[in-house]
Design an enzyme around this catalytic site. Structure first.
Site, PDB file in Angstrom:
ATOM      1  N   GLY A 160      97.889 -31.393   9.481  1.00  0.00           N
ATOM      2  CA  GLY A 160      98.450 -30.695   8.312  1.00  0.00           C
ATOM      3  C   GLY A 160      99.844 -30.142   8.608  1.00  0.00           C
ATOM      4  N   GLU A 188      94.535 -29.875   2.149  1.00  0.00           N
ATOM      5  CA  GLU A 188      93.082 -29.633   2.126  1.00  0.00           C
ATOM      6  C   GLU A 188      92.589 -29.796   3.557  1.00  0.00           C
ATOM      7  OE1 GLU A 188      91.020 -28.804  -0.384  1.00  0.00           O
ATOM      8  OE2 GLU A 188      92.575 -28.728  -1.907  1.00  0.00           O
ATOM      9  N   CYS A 233      83.513 -31.176   5.385  1.00  0.00           N
ATOM     10  CA  CYS A 233      84.422 -30.052   5.650  1.00  0.00           C
ATOM     11  C   CYS A 233      83.824 -28.714   5.216  1.00  0.00           C
ATOM     12  CB  CYS A 233      85.747 -30.284   4.944  1.00  0.00           C
ATOM     13  SG  CYS A 233      85.546 -30.520   3.182  1.00  0.00           S
TER      14      CYS A 233
END
Ligand code: NAD
Length: 470
Positions: free
Chosen positions: A193, A210, A244
């Site tokens: 990320g 996300e 997740c």
């Protein structure tokens, strides 16, 4: 040979031509996507089984049916979502047309992870289409069979000028990221990320991230043991723990652990039988790297349930670890596999302290029949999502935003939140060229009379908390 640059130019030109903007075009593309899911259900189920040993049941509820519902929900609402939003006006803008236009960003990039490889590509795509964007999709190379099938199906069903799939791994993704996109939507690890955000910063491109993290699960002594054990066991071992939003670790007292561990054991037996390896409903670890990573985590604390593994089959038994310390390897990274460590705490306050000194998680779970406990957890902690007396279900409602906070993510999607994510809210004032007398008060030469009139005309009245004018 068509290069990235050629394909991106084709998509950008399509966006600039306005092709992706008419609502009829968006509706058609969403209907084509639903057709893609219907006509290729068997092929999608097959690749999900090849990549993750995913059962038909889990593939239908978390991937194919899930995406279909999102597309239908979007179709049902798109006409109202795209409407301009009228806003309150001041005295000086009373005669003007003041509104928020929802305009598409332009050329957007969606980079996906592998745990739910159909869902994580197509859910954001629905929002991007609904908002009128052109889209490049980058499925995860880890689930190679699913990525290849999506690479074949998307161009067959969706408009070739506006949508493209680029398959590849980190090297290809980094090349792709050198180009300018108008929005980047990324699903994956927090470490990557940061790479995405840095690349986006070069072009000042807005992003949604996300991400993942360790989702705590506090089990209070007031919990309903039977339903807690069922729901928790299902949530942790769904997709072999590769979700997740799965509960990552349990916080509870020694007394709760003593009752909980046998209850989880019974649930596992009733869900997957004596040999989970033989169960058609139990998945496999996605690749050898993740298998080896997880195998090392099995040695943290002591094994209370499971602990077996088979590298030929990338099978790891549903495992519960006890006597785990905060400093153990299993507590240093997101597990993302079928291992559930239990950390002993003495009370709820200690659990709250434990949670709050770590990174903010994507999801936080509490099991308690005592509402005071649930409310206190809700008030004193922070996370992307929260659920009491269950897990995973908070992400199934398309009326709730889905996303993390801090280390677990930036931004949100699902339902209207996806449409909003992929839309720029453009501030618009449409004025007539007449009525110049009103404007004359703002032009030099300035004087006190003009100033007091202008201050009066633009004054925002203060209200008290009960909304009475002061
Ligand atoms: P990952 O970050 O390794 O990969 C995700 C994507 O990024 C892939 O498409 C991959 O090709 C690309 N990528 C990988 N390394 C890259 C690099 N160095 N430069 C550029 N691109 C790169 O993550 P993963 O292993 O696919 O996913 C696991 C993580 O994703 C877990 O932390 C999990 O919690 C998280 N996750 C989050 C959600 C969510 O919705 N919040 C959903 C699923 C998974």
């Amino acid at each position: 040979m068509t290069t990235f640059a050629d394909s991106l130019l084709r998509l950008r030109n399509a966006f600039l031509s306005g092709k992706s903007r008419p609502v009829e075009f968006r509706i058609n593309q969403l209907n084509f996507l639903i057709r893609l899911l219907q006509e290729n259900e068997a092929a999608l189920l097959n690749v999900l089984y090849m990549d993750l040993h995913k059962s038909r049941f889990e593939a239908m509820i978390a991937e194919i049916g899930f995406v279909r519902n999102e597309a239908i929900y979007t179709l049902n609402n798109i006409k109202s979502w795209i409407e301009p939003e009228m806003v309150e006006k001041s005295f000086v803008t009373k005669l003007d047309n003041c509104f928020i236009q929802k305009e598409p960003y332009g050329l957007t990039l969606i980079i996906a992870s592998w745990s739910h490889p159909v869902q994580l590509v197509l859910m954001p795509l629905i929002g991007a289409i609904a908002a009128g964007n052109c889209v490049v999709l980058k499925p995860s190379e880890v689930t190679a069979n699913t990525a290849a099938l999506l690479g074949k199906l998307i161009p067959k069903y969706l408009d070739h000028d506006c949508f493209a799939v680029f398959n590849g791994g980190p090297v290809e993704t980094r090349k792709l990221l050198q180009f300018k996109f108008d929005y980047i939507f990324y699903t994956g690890s927090s470490a990557v990320g940061k790479v995405i955000m840095k690349a986006a910063a070069e072009h000042l491109t807005p992003v949604t991230l996300e991400l993942g993290g360790k989702n705590p699960c506090y089990i209070d002594q007031s919990c309903n043991l039977e339903s807690t054990a069922h729901r928790l066991t299902w949530g942790r071992f769904f997709n072999s723990g590769q979700s997740c939003v799965a509960p990552d670790y349990i916080l509870c007292t020694k007394e709760v652990q003593e009752q909980l561990v046998p209850a989880i054991g019974q649930c596992l037996h009733s869900f997957y039988g004596k040999e989970p390896k033989e169960s058609p409903d139990y998945g496999r670890i996605v690749n050898d790297n993740h298998f080896k990573r997880l195998q090392k985590l099995l040695s943290s604390g002591g094994v209370a349930i499971g602990g077996e593994s088979d590298d030929q089959d990338r099978y790891i038994a549903p495992t519960v670890l006890v006597d785990v310390k905060e400093s153990d390897p299993v507590m240093q990274e997101e597990i993302f596999g079928p291992i559930l460590p239990i950390i002993i705490i003495s009370c709820m306050e200690e659990a709250i302290g434990f949670i709050n000194r770590r990174q903010k998680p994507l999801a936080l779970y509490v099991y308690a029949t005592n509402n005071k406990v649930v409310n206190e957890m809700l008030e004193k902690t922070s996370s992307g999502g929260f659920c009491s007396n269950d897990n995973l279900v908070q992400m199934t409602l398309n009326t709730l935003p889905f996303g993390g906070i801090g280390f677990s993510g930036l931004g949100m999607y699902h339902g209207k939140f996806s449409f909003d994510t992929f839309s720029h809210r453009r501030a618009c004032v449409l004025k007539s060229s007449g009525m110049e007398k009103i404007n004359s008060t703002r032009y030099p030469p300035y004087n006190d009379h003009k100033l007091s009139w202008l201050l009066w005309a633009t004054d925002v009245k203060k209200r008290d908390c009960n909304c009475r004018l002061l």
